[in-house]
Write an enzyme that holds these catalytic residues in place. Structure first.
Site, PDB file in Angstrom:
ATOM      1  N   ASN A  62       0.830  -1.203   0.000  1.00 56.24           N
ATOM      2  CA  ASN A  62       0.000   0.000   0.000  1.00 56.24           C
ATOM      3  C   ASN A  62       0.862   1.250   0.000  1.00 56.24           C
ATOM      4  O   ASN A  62       1.912   1.307   0.649  1.00 56.24           O
ATOM      5  CB  ASN A  62      -1.062   0.006   1.113  1.00 56.24           C
ATOM      6  CG  ASN A  62      -0.533  -0.267   2.505  1.00 56.24           C
ATOM      7  OD1 ASN A  62       0.485  -0.914   2.683  1.00 56.24           O
ATOM      8  ND2 ASN A  62      -1.233   0.238   3.497  1.00 56.24           N
ATOM      9  N   GLU A  64       0.330   5.174   0.618  1.00 61.30           N
ATOM     10  CA  GLU A  64      -0.607   6.183   1.098  1.00 61.30           C
ATOM     11  C   GLU A  64      -0.187   7.577   0.628  1.00 61.30           C
ATOM     12  O   GLU A  64       0.895   7.768   0.069  1.00 61.30           O
ATOM     13  CB  GLU A  64      -0.706   6.091   2.629  1.00 61.30           C
ATOM     14  CG  GLU A  64      -1.301   4.751   3.039  1.00 61.30           C
ATOM     15  CD  GLU A  64      -1.631   4.646   4.530  1.00 61.30           C
ATOM     16  OE1 GLU A  64      -1.184   5.493   5.321  1.00 61.30           O
ATOM     17  OE2 GLU A  64      -2.339   3.687   4.892  1.00 61.30           O
ATOM     18  N   CYS A  73      -4.172   0.653  -2.471  1.00 61.81           N
ATOM     19  CA  CYS A  73      -3.993  -0.604  -1.734  1.00 61.81           C
ATOM     20  C   CYS A  73      -2.906  -1.465  -2.370  1.00 61.81           C
ATOM     21  O   CYS A  73      -2.616  -1.352  -3.571  1.00 61.81           O
ATOM     22  CB  CYS A  73      -5.290  -1.401  -1.736  1.00 61.81           C
ATOM     23  SG  CYS A  73      -6.624  -0.683  -0.774  1.00 61.81           S
ATOM     24  N   GLU A  75      -2.954  -4.706  -3.080  1.00 61.73           N
ATOM     25  CA  GLU A  75      -3.425  -5.641  -4.106  1.00 61.73           C
ATOM     26  C   GLU A  75      -3.477  -4.978  -5.476  1.00 61.73           C
ATOM     27  O   GLU A  75      -3.083  -5.549  -6.492  1.00 61.73           O
ATOM     28  CB  GLU A  75      -4.822  -6.163  -3.754  1.00 61.73           C
ATOM     29  CG  GLU A  75      -4.907  -6.953  -2.465  1.00 61.73           C
ATOM     30  CD  GLU A  75      -5.180  -6.098  -1.230  1.00 61.73           C
ATOM     31  OE1 GLU A  75      -4.703  -4.953  -1.150  1.00 61.73           O
ATOM     32  OE2 GLU A  75      -5.881  -6.598  -0.331  1.00 61.73           O
ATOM     33  N   CYS A 112     -10.209  -5.404   0.465  1.00 61.40           N
ATOM     34  CA  CYS A 112     -11.345  -4.469   0.512  1.00 61.40           C
ATOM     35  C   CYS A 112     -12.198  -4.612  -0.745  1.00 61.40           C
ATOM     36  O   CYS A 112     -11.794  -5.251  -1.731  1.00 61.40           O
ATOM     37  CB  CYS A 112     -10.843  -3.035   0.674  1.00 61.40           C
ATOM     38  SG  CYS A 112     -10.159  -2.325  -0.836  1.00 61.40           S
ATOM     39  N   CYS A 115     -10.620  -3.469  -4.057  1.00 59.83           N
ATOM     40  CA  CYS A 115      -9.616  -4.426  -4.553  1.00 59.83           C
ATOM     41  C   CYS A 115     -10.288  -5.673  -5.116  1.00 59.83           C
ATOM     42  O   CYS A 115      -9.851  -6.217  -6.131  1.00 59.83           O
ATOM     43  CB  CYS A 115      -8.624  -4.792  -3.455  1.00 59.83           C
ATOM     44  SG  CYS A 115      -7.451  -3.454  -3.141  1.00 59.83           S
TER      45      CYS A 115
HETATM   46  N1  THU Z   1      -5.404  -1.531   2.369  1.00 57.68           N
HETATM   47  C1  THU Z   1      -4.830  -2.357   1.465  1.00 57.68           C
HETATM   48  O1  THU Z   1      -3.686  -2.177   1.049  1.00 57.68           O
HETATM   49  N2  THU Z   1      -5.572  -3.397   1.008  1.00 57.68           N
HETATM   50  C2  THU Z   1      -6.849  -3.669   1.399  1.00 57.68           C
HETATM   51  O2  THU Z   1      -7.470  -4.570   0.842  1.00 57.68           O
HETATM   52  C3  THU Z   1      -7.442  -2.910   2.475  1.00 57.68           C
HETATM   53  C4  THU Z   1      -6.734  -1.696   2.904  1.00 57.68           C
HETATM   54  C5  THU Z   1      -4.623  -0.378   2.850  1.00 57.68           C
HETATM   55  C6  THU Z   1      -5.180   0.951   2.415  1.00 57.68           C
HETATM   56  C7  THU Z   1      -4.630   1.870   3.482  1.00 57.68           C
HETATM   57  O3  THU Z   1      -3.323   2.259   3.106  1.00 57.68           O
HETATM   58  C8  THU Z   1      -4.538   0.981   4.721  1.00 57.68           C
HETATM   59  O4  THU Z   1      -4.601  -0.350   4.250  1.00 57.68           O
HETATM   60  C9  THU Z   1      -5.649   1.206   5.733  1.00 57.68           C
HETATM   61  O5  THU Z   1      -6.893   1.150   5.140  1.00 57.68           O
END
Ligand code: THU
Length: 160
Positions: A62, A64, A73, A75, A112, A115
């Site tokens: 991920n 940010e 994210c 994935e 999520c 994704c």
């Molecule tokens: N996140 C992911 O990388 N993958 C997911 O399927 C769920 C959330 C990340 C996004 C954000 O940077 C952090 O997790 C918190 O939501």
């Protein structure tokens, strides 16, 4: 009127050692990717690793952003790279390792919704199931035989 029922089944493994060696290797790559995640705002680090049919492993994490919605994210970071660099390679499986640095994450963390939709695009495109393995930073590992299994009744290209 008729009711339509959709059932989903998962396998849950107690230990990484219970999984096939290629899957263990993929989880290790996802763990390594997680350690390089850029998640200064949530402190929730996620790593994803996918295996292509040619044996190549692509990983991502991920990323940010101070403008929160601009982040991405793990994935999708991984699968968009695979889609752009290896557009004709089927994706056999993806491993995802997720966890907070603030407290231990010992249960499987599923992808999520956004994704799931993004992964589904590639599963539909390749017309072959993509296996998913996901876990926290330790503990049980969940297995889904396909993306469709965790995103049934998906919106896909067939309706366009
Ligand atoms: N996140 C992911 O990388 N993958 C997911 O399927 C769920 C959330 C990340 C996004 C954000 O940077 C952090 O997790 C918190 O939501």
């Amino acid at each position: 009127m008729k009711k339509i029922k959709i059932e989903t089944t998962f396998d849950v493994y107690d230990s990484v050692e219970d999984l096939a060696i290629p899957v263990q290797k993929l989880l290790k790559k996802a763990t390594e990717a997680r350690e390089k995640a850029y998640a200064p705002y949530s402190q929730f680090l996620v790593g994803a690793a996918l295996e292509l049919e040619n044996g190549k492993i692509i990983s991502g994490n991920n990323q940010e952003n101070a403008s929160y919605p601009s982040g991405l994210c793990a994935e999708r970071t991984a699968i968009y790279y695979a889609g752009s660099e290896f557009p004709n390679q089927k994706i056999l499986r993806m491993a995802i390792v997720a966890g907070s640095t603030k407290n231990p994450t010992i249960k499987p963390i599923p992808p999520c919704g956004a994704c799931r939709q993004a992964l589904s695009e590639y599963e539909v495109k390749q017309n072959t199931a993509m296996e998913l393995y996901f876990m926290g930073t330790s503990g049980q590992i969940a297995f889904s035989k396909s993306v469709e299994n965790i995103l049934p009744w998906v919106f896909d290209k067939s309706v366009l």
